[in-house]
Design an enzyme around this catalytic site. Structure first.
Site, PDB file in Angstrom:
ATOM      1  CG  ASP A  89     -11.296  14.891 -14.424  1.00 24.76           C
ATOM      2  OD1 ASP A  89     -10.668  14.379 -15.368  1.00 24.76           O
ATOM      3  OD2 ASP A  89     -12.108  14.262 -13.718  1.00 24.76           O
TER       4      ASP A  89
ATOM      5  CE1 TYR B  70     -19.387   9.254 -14.524  1.00 20.54           C
ATOM      6  CE2 TYR B  70     -17.884   9.333 -12.645  1.00 20.54           C
ATOM      7  CZ  TYR B  70     -18.799   8.646 -13.428  1.00 20.54           C
ATOM      8  OH  TYR B  70     -19.118   7.352 -13.112  1.00 20.54           O
TER       9      TYR B  70
ATOM     10  NE  ARG C 121      -2.984  -0.101   3.206  1.00 19.94           N
ATOM     11  CZ  ARG C 121      -2.353   0.100   4.382  1.00 19.94           C
ATOM     12  NH1 ARG C 121      -1.804   1.263   4.644  1.00 19.94           N
ATOM     13  NH2 ARG C 121      -2.306  -0.864   5.281  1.00 19.94           N
TER      14      ARG C 121
ATOM     15  CE  LYS D  25     -13.908   6.823 -17.458  1.00 21.49           C
ATOM     16  NZ  LYS D  25     -14.563   5.607 -17.027  1.00 21.49           N
TER      17      LYS D  25
HETATM   18  O1  P1T Z   1     -14.531   5.589 -13.304  1.00 17.76           O
HETATM   19  P1  P1T Z   1     -13.397   6.218 -12.560  1.00 17.76           P
HETATM   20  O2  P1T Z   1     -12.061   5.689 -12.940  1.00 17.76           O
HETATM   21  O3  P1T Z   1     -13.626   6.255 -11.083  1.00 17.76           O
HETATM   22  O4  P1T Z   1     -13.321   7.759 -13.037  1.00 17.76           O
HETATM   23  C1  P1T Z   1     -14.282   8.708 -12.675  1.00 17.76           C
HETATM   24  C2  P1T Z   1     -14.268   9.830 -13.664  1.00 17.76           C
HETATM   25  C3  P1T Z   1     -13.540  10.982 -13.382  1.00 17.76           C
HETATM   26  N1  P1T Z   1     -13.475  12.016 -14.253  1.00 17.76           N
HETATM   27  C4  P1T Z   1     -14.107  11.965 -15.446  1.00 17.76           C
HETATM   28  C5  P1T Z   1     -14.012  13.131 -16.371  1.00 17.76           C
HETATM   29  C6  P1T Z   1     -14.843  10.829 -15.800  1.00 17.76           C
HETATM   30  O5  P1T Z   1     -15.440  10.814 -17.000  1.00 17.76           O
HETATM   31  C7  P1T Z   1     -14.934   9.732 -14.897  1.00 17.76           C
HETATM   32  C8  P1T Z   1     -15.708   8.514 -15.225  1.00 17.76           C
HETATM   33  N2  P1T Z   1     -16.625   8.659 -16.277  1.00 17.76           N
HETATM   34  C9  P1T Z   1     -17.456   7.691 -16.744  1.00 17.76           C
HETATM   35  C10 P1T Z   1     -17.467   6.435 -16.277  1.00 17.76           C
HETATM   36  C11 P1T Z   1     -18.369   8.107 -17.830  1.00 17.76           C
HETATM   37  O6  P1T Z   1     -19.010   7.254 -18.485  1.00 17.76           O
HETATM   38  O7  P1T Z   1     -18.472   9.315 -18.075  1.00 17.76           O
END
Ligand code: P1T
Length: 391
Positions: free
Chosen positions: A181, A110, A58, A206
């Site tokens: 972000d 999001y 961790r 992503k």
């Molecule tokens: O899914 P995760 O890895 O926890 O990420 C969250 C997140 C953070 N910032 C942005 C701009 C995002 O688009 C997302 C996650 N978005 C999706 C799952 C979606 O379908 O838009």
């Protein structure tokens, strides 16, 4: 794509960073060319409390460290820390704020981030105000207790582009932490630190991973104190990724520039096709001259990914018919993978967002978001064409 569609020139050296940064085989015991996956959770100590570089998974892990070095360098930053998801990274970041603190966030964000801010942060006495996409609106929301400005650019799902330089200046003037972000563009198309961001957030799930098979997030900064805190969060909060997943992303980043160029090309071709279609009301894509912040997008980024949104003429019935008729676009949340996806954000990624906020933003029954993948452009357009014929 001569002159890169009028956007900033594509960054030089990003492929070399992804392929070589921290990966010199001479620096490894067995001179492996590829970073090994180190799965051990714990390390033998020479005497109680006396350990070399690593103590427990961790706290730190060689595969994770290697990935963090690459991501930091790609964002032109000194520090990066990886977490088990994008939201895990953002939740850890929020612990920089205390009970009674306030922050201002762009109103289009999001849905999961919106839910985290409204439903979880509030339990800890941290308050958020959502502001429209302009610096004056943000400034009006600042209070004596305000500590942070949080934006996505482009925003999810309406693809608004935020003026990062002006927002960065506001944050500096008012002594606030500026967080961006950068999930939608990745450092290949946009480097928020060069516009004054103190922290860059990523959902690595992503484009950075790009193959829809890893969930991970990252916090990136140039500030030594913040960098140290982010590593402390990994140890003290514990939302860390698996070494295997870190290896997957190290592998994926080697093709990030190739993939992003193709996402840009395919996404723009789809956007241009949709914009001319009589059954489409409006298309949102920053590289289209019709986008309200088109000039700004060209000034602060080197291109755009494969994300676009559009309004279909019609109601929920029309949207459902269209989405159910698609063959290559899969009806699924998420984005940034090789395979094209389509989402009805009102029921999928943003169903948690309060109805009033959704209405104001235009997240309606006919708003559809596409993540245009790496398939052949002609096949994607033919797929959209046949689905639109069915509406
Ligand atoms: O899914 P995760 O890895 O926890 O990420 C969250 C997140 C953070 N910032 C942005 C701009 C995002 O688009 C997302 C996650 N978005 C999706 C799952 C979606 O379908 O838009």
């Amino acid at each position: 794509m001569s002159n890169n569609n009028g956007f900033l020139p594509l960054p030089k050296g990003l492929s070399t960073i992804a392929i070589h940064e921290g990966q010199d085989p001479d620096k490894r015991t067995n001179r492996e060319v590829v970073i090994p996956i180190s799965m051990t959770t714990t390390y033998k100590q020479e005497a109680p409390g006396n350990y070399k570089e690593y103590e427990y998974i961790r706290h730190g892990n060689p595969t994770r460290d290697a990935l963090e070095k690459i991501i930091a360098k790609m964002e032109c930053a000194k520090h990066a820390a990886c977490f088990s998801s994008g939201l895990g990274a953002i939740s850890s970041l929020l612990t920089l704020l205390k009970h009674g603190d306030h922050f201002v966030c762009i109103e289009d964000i999001y849905g999961g981030t919106n839910r985290l801010f409204l439903e979880i942060a509030s339990n800890f006495g941290i308050e958020v105000t959502f502001a429209e996409n302009n610096v004056d609106a943000f400034e009006k929301c600042i209070r004596p207790s305000t500590k942070m400005i949080f934006v996505e650019s482009p925003t999810n799902p309406t693809l608004q582009v935020v003026d990062l330089e002006e927002m960065g200046k506001l944050a500096k003037r008012r002594n606030l932490m500026f967080v961006v972000d950068n999930t939608f563009l990745t450092p290949f198309f946009q480097r928020p630190i060069s516009f004054g961001a103190d922290v860059v957030v990523h959902s690595l799930s992503k484009y950075m991973n790009g193959h829809s098979d890893v969930c991970m997030g990252a916090l990136v900064t140039n500030d030594d104190k913040l960098g140290e805190k982010f590593h402390f969060f990994q140890k003290a909060i514990g939302a860390v990724p698996s070494p295997f997943d870190c290896y997957q992303i190290i592998r994926s980043l080697k093709t990030l520039p190739l993939r992003m160029k193709q996402h840009f090309k395919n996404g723009l071709a789809v956007a241009e096709y949709l914009e001319k279609h009589p059954k489409i009301e409006k298309v949102m894509h920053p590289a289209l001259p019709s986008h309200p912040q088109h000039e700004l997008a060209k000034r602060q980024s080197s291109g755009h990914s494969g994300i676009l949104s559009f309004y279909l003429k019609g109601d929920m019935g029309a949207s459902t018919k269209f989405l159910n008729s698609l063959k290559y676009f899969t009806l699924a949340p998420s984005l940034g993978g090789a395979e094209s996806l389509a989402a009805l954000n009102v029921l999928m990624t943003h169903s948690w967002v309060p109805e009033q906020q959704r209405k104001k933003l235009g997240i309606t029954d006919n708003l559809i978001r596409l993540s245009v993948g790496l398939e052949d452009e002609e096949d994607l357009i033919a797929d959209l064409e046949q689905a639109l014929n069915n509406v």
